[in-house]
Write a protein that holds these residues in place. Structure first.
Motif, PDB file in Angstrom:
ATOM      1  N   ALA A   1       0.838  -1.205   0.000  1.00  0.00           N
ATOM      2  CA  ALA A   1       0.000   0.000   0.000  1.00  0.00           C
ATOM      3  C   ALA A   1       0.870   1.250   0.000  1.00  0.00           C
ATOM      4  O   ALA A   1       0.598   2.215  -0.719  1.00  0.00           O
ATOM      5  CB  ALA A   1      -0.935  -0.008   1.206  1.00  0.00           C
ATOM      6  N   ALA A   2       1.939   1.239   0.825  1.00  0.00           N
ATOM      7  CA  ALA A   2       2.837   2.395   0.887  1.00  0.00           C
ATOM      8  C   ALA A   2       3.547   2.601  -0.443  1.00  0.00           C
ATOM      9  O   ALA A   2       3.695   3.733  -0.922  1.00  0.00           O
ATOM     10  CB  ALA A   2       3.855   2.202   2.009  1.00  0.00           C
TER      11      ALA A   2
ATOM     12  N   GLY B   1      -3.276   4.242   8.548  1.00  0.00           N
ATOM     13  CA  GLY B   1      -4.692   4.027   8.276  1.00  0.00           C
ATOM     14  C   GLY B   1      -5.148   4.787   7.035  1.00  0.00           C
ATOM     15  O   GLY B   1      -5.930   4.274   6.227  1.00  0.00           O
ATOM     16  N   ALA B   2      -4.637   6.017   6.880  1.00  0.00           N
ATOM     17  CA  ALA B   2      -4.992   6.811   5.703  1.00  0.00           C
ATOM     18  C   ALA B   2      -4.467   6.162   4.425  1.00  0.00           C
ATOM     19  O   ALA B   2      -5.144   6.131   3.388  1.00  0.00           O
ATOM     20  CB  ALA B   2      -4.431   8.226   5.845  1.00  0.00           C
ATOM     21  N   ALA B   3      -3.238   5.631   4.482  1.00  0.00           N
ATOM     22  CA  ALA B   3      -2.670   4.947   3.311  1.00  0.00           C
ATOM     23  C   ALA B   3      -3.502   3.729   2.947  1.00  0.00           C
ATOM     24  O   ALA B   3      -3.772   3.459   1.767  1.00  0.00           O
ATOM     25  CB  ALA B   3      -1.225   4.539   3.597  1.00  0.00           C
ATOM     26  N   ALA B   4      -3.939   2.982   3.968  1.00  0.00           N
ATOM     27  CA  ALA B   4      -4.775   1.810   3.713  1.00  0.00           C
ATOM     28  C   ALA B   4      -6.118   2.226   3.112  1.00  0.00           C
ATOM     29  O   ALA B   4      -6.662   1.526   2.245  1.00  0.00           O
ATOM     30  CB  ALA B   4      -4.987   1.033   5.009  1.00  0.00           C
ATOM     31  N   ALA B   5      -6.651   3.370   3.537  1.00  0.00           N
ATOM     32  CA  ALA B   5      -7.929   3.849   3.007  1.00  0.00           C
ATOM     33  C   ALA B   5      -7.809   4.200   1.528  1.00  0.00           C
ATOM     34  O   ALA B   5      -8.701   3.895   0.725  1.00  0.00           O
ATOM     35  CB  ALA B   5      -8.401   5.065   3.806  1.00  0.00           C
ATOM     36  N   VAL B   6      -6.699   4.851   1.148  1.00  0.00           N
ATOM     37  CA  VAL B   6      -6.491   5.181  -0.265  1.00  0.00           C
ATOM     38  C   VAL B   6      -6.346   3.907  -1.092  1.00  0.00           C
ATOM     39  O   VAL B   6      -6.877   3.792  -2.206  1.00  0.00           O
ATOM     40  CB  VAL B   6      -5.243   6.080  -0.427  1.00  0.00           C
ATOM     41  CG1 VAL B   6      -4.930   6.313  -1.900  1.00  0.00           C
ATOM     42  CG2 VAL B   6      -5.473   7.418   0.276  1.00  0.00           C
ATOM     43  N   ASP B   7      -5.638   2.919  -0.545  1.00  0.00           N
ATOM     44  CA  ASP B   7      -5.460   1.650  -1.244  1.00  0.00           C
ATOM     45  C   ASP B   7      -6.811   0.958  -1.438  1.00  0.00           C
ATOM     46  O   ASP B   7      -7.103   0.399  -2.502  1.00  0.00           O
ATOM     47  CB  ASP B   7      -4.508   0.764  -0.450  1.00  0.00           C
ATOM     48  CG  ASP B   7      -3.951  -0.389  -1.274  1.00  0.00           C
ATOM     49  OD1 ASP B   7      -3.527  -0.137  -2.425  1.00  0.00           O
ATOM     50  OD2 ASP B   7      -3.945  -1.529  -0.777  1.00  0.00           O
TER      51      ASP B   7
ATOM     52  N   PRO C   1      -8.958  15.561   2.414  1.00  0.00           N
ATOM     53  CA  PRO C   1      -8.063  15.744   3.562  1.00  0.00           C
ATOM     54  C   PRO C   1      -7.152  14.551   3.824  1.00  0.00           C
ATOM     55  O   PRO C   1      -6.072  14.705   4.398  1.00  0.00           O
ATOM     56  CB  PRO C   1      -9.030  15.969   4.731  1.00  0.00           C
ATOM     57  CG  PRO C   1     -10.280  16.486   4.106  1.00  0.00           C
ATOM     58  CD  PRO C   1     -10.367  15.788   2.787  1.00  0.00           C
ATOM     59  N   VAL C   2      -7.601  13.342   3.413  1.00  0.00           N
ATOM     60  CA  VAL C   2      -6.753  12.165   3.588  1.00  0.00           C
ATOM     61  C   VAL C   2      -5.468  12.329   2.786  1.00  0.00           C
ATOM     62  O   VAL C   2      -4.374  12.016   3.259  1.00  0.00           O
ATOM     63  CB  VAL C   2      -7.506  10.888   3.160  1.00  0.00           C
ATOM     64  CG1 VAL C   2      -6.591   9.671   3.202  1.00  0.00           C
ATOM     65  CG2 VAL C   2      -8.720  10.665   4.064  1.00  0.00           C
ATOM     66  N   LEU C   3      -5.599  12.846   1.556  1.00  0.00           N
ATOM     67  CA  LEU C   3      -4.411  13.077   0.733  1.00  0.00           C
ATOM     68  C   LEU C   3      -3.507  14.119   1.359  1.00  0.00           C
ATOM     69  O   LEU C   3      -2.279  13.974   1.369  1.00  0.00           O
ATOM     70  CB  LEU C   3      -4.824  13.533  -0.673  1.00  0.00           C
ATOM     71  CG  LEU C   3      -5.218  12.449  -1.675  1.00  0.00           C
ATOM     72  CD1 LEU C   3      -5.472  13.077  -3.036  1.00  0.00           C
ATOM     73  CD2 LEU C   3      -4.147  11.383  -1.781  1.00  0.00           C
ATOM     74  N   ASP C   4      -4.103  15.188   1.884  1.00  0.00           N
ATOM     75  CA  ASP C   4      -3.297  16.225   2.520  1.00  0.00           C
ATOM     76  C   ASP C   4      -2.501  15.652   3.695  1.00  0.00           C
ATOM     77  O   ASP C   4      -1.352  16.022   3.927  1.00  0.00           O
ATOM     78  CB  ASP C   4      -4.185  17.374   3.006  1.00  0.00           C
ATOM     79  CG  ASP C   4      -4.766  18.171   1.853  1.00  0.00           C
ATOM     80  OD1 ASP C   4      -4.171  18.143   0.764  1.00  0.00           O
ATOM     81  OD2 ASP C   4      -5.823  18.799   2.028  1.00  0.00           O
ATOM     82  N   LEU C   5      -3.142  14.760   4.439  1.00  0.00           N
ATOM     83  CA  LEU C   5      -2.488  14.144   5.584  1.00  0.00           C
ATOM     84  C   LEU C   5      -1.271  13.325   5.162  1.00  0.00           C
ATOM     85  O   LEU C   5      -0.281  13.247   5.879  1.00  0.00           O
ATOM     86  CB  LEU C   5      -3.492  13.249   6.317  1.00  0.00           C
ATOM     87  CG  LEU C   5      -3.068  12.648   7.655  1.00  0.00           C
ATOM     88  CD1 LEU C   5      -2.932  13.748   8.691  1.00  0.00           C
ATOM     89  CD2 LEU C   5      -4.073  11.609   8.124  1.00  0.00           C
TER      90      LEU C   5
ATOM     91  N   ALA D   1       3.234   7.730  18.185  1.00  0.00           N
ATOM     92  CA  ALA D   1       2.478   6.533  17.820  1.00  0.00           C
ATOM     93  C   ALA D   1       1.095   6.838  17.235  1.00  0.00           C
ATOM     94  O   ALA D   1       0.708   6.236  16.223  1.00  0.00           O
ATOM     95  CB  ALA D   1       2.360   5.611  19.031  1.00  0.00           C
ATOM     96  N   PRO D   2       0.306   7.770  17.811  1.00  0.00           N
ATOM     97  CA  PRO D   2      -1.008   8.045  17.212  1.00  0.00           C
ATOM     98  C   PRO D   2      -0.902   8.570  15.785  1.00  0.00           C
ATOM     99  O   PRO D   2      -1.726   8.242  14.929  1.00  0.00           O
ATOM    100  CB  PRO D   2      -1.604   9.107  18.148  1.00  0.00           C
ATOM    101  CG  PRO D   2      -0.887   8.922  19.444  1.00  0.00           C
ATOM    102  CD  PRO D   2       0.500   8.503  19.069  1.00  0.00           C
TER     103      PRO D   2
END
Length: 341
Positions: A8-9, A50-56, A90-94, A42-43
């Motif tokens: 995913a990364a 989690g954001a990377a997994a969401a884009v995948d 916003p996920v992409l911005d993150l 850690a957070p």
């Protein structure tokens, strides 16, 4: 990182960099991303993964394939579709900051091996004193907390008015020479609070990376100087009774002169900027490069981890030298926890 997370990364990095396989350093940026994440709390790490997994997952829903299995053109269309969705943009911005940081490190290491880097100019002098060398008790007419955009201008104004002014800065002083000697990743943890993972709560939440150094966030922003629009000034004046709005254009003129703001030349624009200008021209829209406080920009693409050439006139190069010349002093490594009155 698990095999699935690793894929995913890899797909995410390739998509955000529009990697077409012609840049050798881009292929190893995904592995470098692990090092970036390791420097974060850690957070923040969990949120970014989690954001990377969401884009995948979004790629799989739309195409039936994971990001890593898509070709360059398919990734480009997918990223455009994702960015056009208000709930997902916003996920992409993150994700952009750590990915670009990893890519910038790989690019610098690759290109640095190909030849020497020109020596940067010497920075203007600052009166900086580490907190451990500052007296336990001292007096001043004015104490400014933070040496970023607002703090620097306040310190200059107060010092020029004859007040004994002390600036307290949580971070340390990083010269242009010291920035240029270190890879982007090595600077990251020092230059940002909380590993650059500060988020402003809202709908949607916004990534708000905060600088932690002499110069504050101006040291790590992109140098874009967007002038306050007239309709905003009118609203401040008529709706909120903000009297300072009356003289704001003249104040902005002075700020722009200090920061040496000018329209960015085309020769260091990236492909995304050139494509935007081409598209606007074909559509008959009015468009131009951004105005930035970066005269002589070399296009090193390292704005977010400190300019290695000294072209970007962040306040430790443009405003704080004037403040110190007028008598202001800067205490570094001094985080303010409480103000007692």
């Amino acid at each position: 990182m698990s095999d699935h997370a690793g894929r995913a990364a890899t797909g995410l990095v390739g998509a955000l960099l529009a990697d077409d396989g012609t840049r050798p350093w881009a292929a190893t940026a995904a592995r470098r991303l692990d090092t970036v994440l390791a420097s974060m709390p850690a957070p923040a790490r969990a949120g970014l993964r989690g954001a990377a997994a969401a884009v995948d997952a979004y790629a799989f829903v739309r195409t039936g394939r994971r990001l890593a299995a898509l070709g360059p053109g398919e990734r480009e269309h997918l990223m455009a579709a994702l960015g056009a969705r208000p709930a997902l943009a916003p996920v992409l911005d993150l994700l952009k900051v750590p990915v670009l940081l990893a890519a910038g490190t790989e690019r610098m290491l690759y290109e640095g091996a190909r030849g020497p880097v020109p020596a940067p100019p010497e920075d203007p002098p600052l009166d900086c004193v580490p907190a451990e060398e500052w007296p336990a008790r001292s007096t001043a007419d004015a104490v400014v907390i933070g040496s970023g955009a607002g703090g620097a201008m306040a310190a200059r104004t107060l010092a020029r008015a004859g007040l004994r002014t002390v600036v307290l800065e949580e971070g340390h002083h990083h010269t242009t020479a010291s920035v240029g000697r270190r890879a982007p990743l090595d600077r990251f943890a020092e230059l940002y609070r909380d590993g650059g993972a500060t988020v402003a709560a809202g709908r949607p939440p916004l990534l708000l990376p905060t600088g932690r150094a002499v110069g504050g966030t101006t040291l790590v922003n992109s140098g874009t100087c967007y002038r306050t629009p007239d309709h905003v000034l009118d609203r401040w004046r008529t709706t909120f009774g903000f009297g300072l709005a009356e003289g704001m254009p003249q104040r902005l003129d002075e700020v722009e002169r200090t920061l040496r703001v000018a329209t960015q030349p085309l020769d260091v624009l990236g492909d995304n900027g050139l494509l935007a200008l081409t598209g606007a021209r074909r559509l008959g829209w009015r468009a131009a490069p951004l105005r930035r406080n970066a005269p002589g920009c070399k296009g090193s693409c390292q704005c977010v981890v400190g300019c290695p050439s000294g072209a970007k006139q962040s306040v430790q190069l443009s405003v704080l030298p004037d403040a110190c010349a007028a008598g202001a002093r800067i205490v570094t490594g001094a985080r303010v926890r409480r103000v007692l009155v």
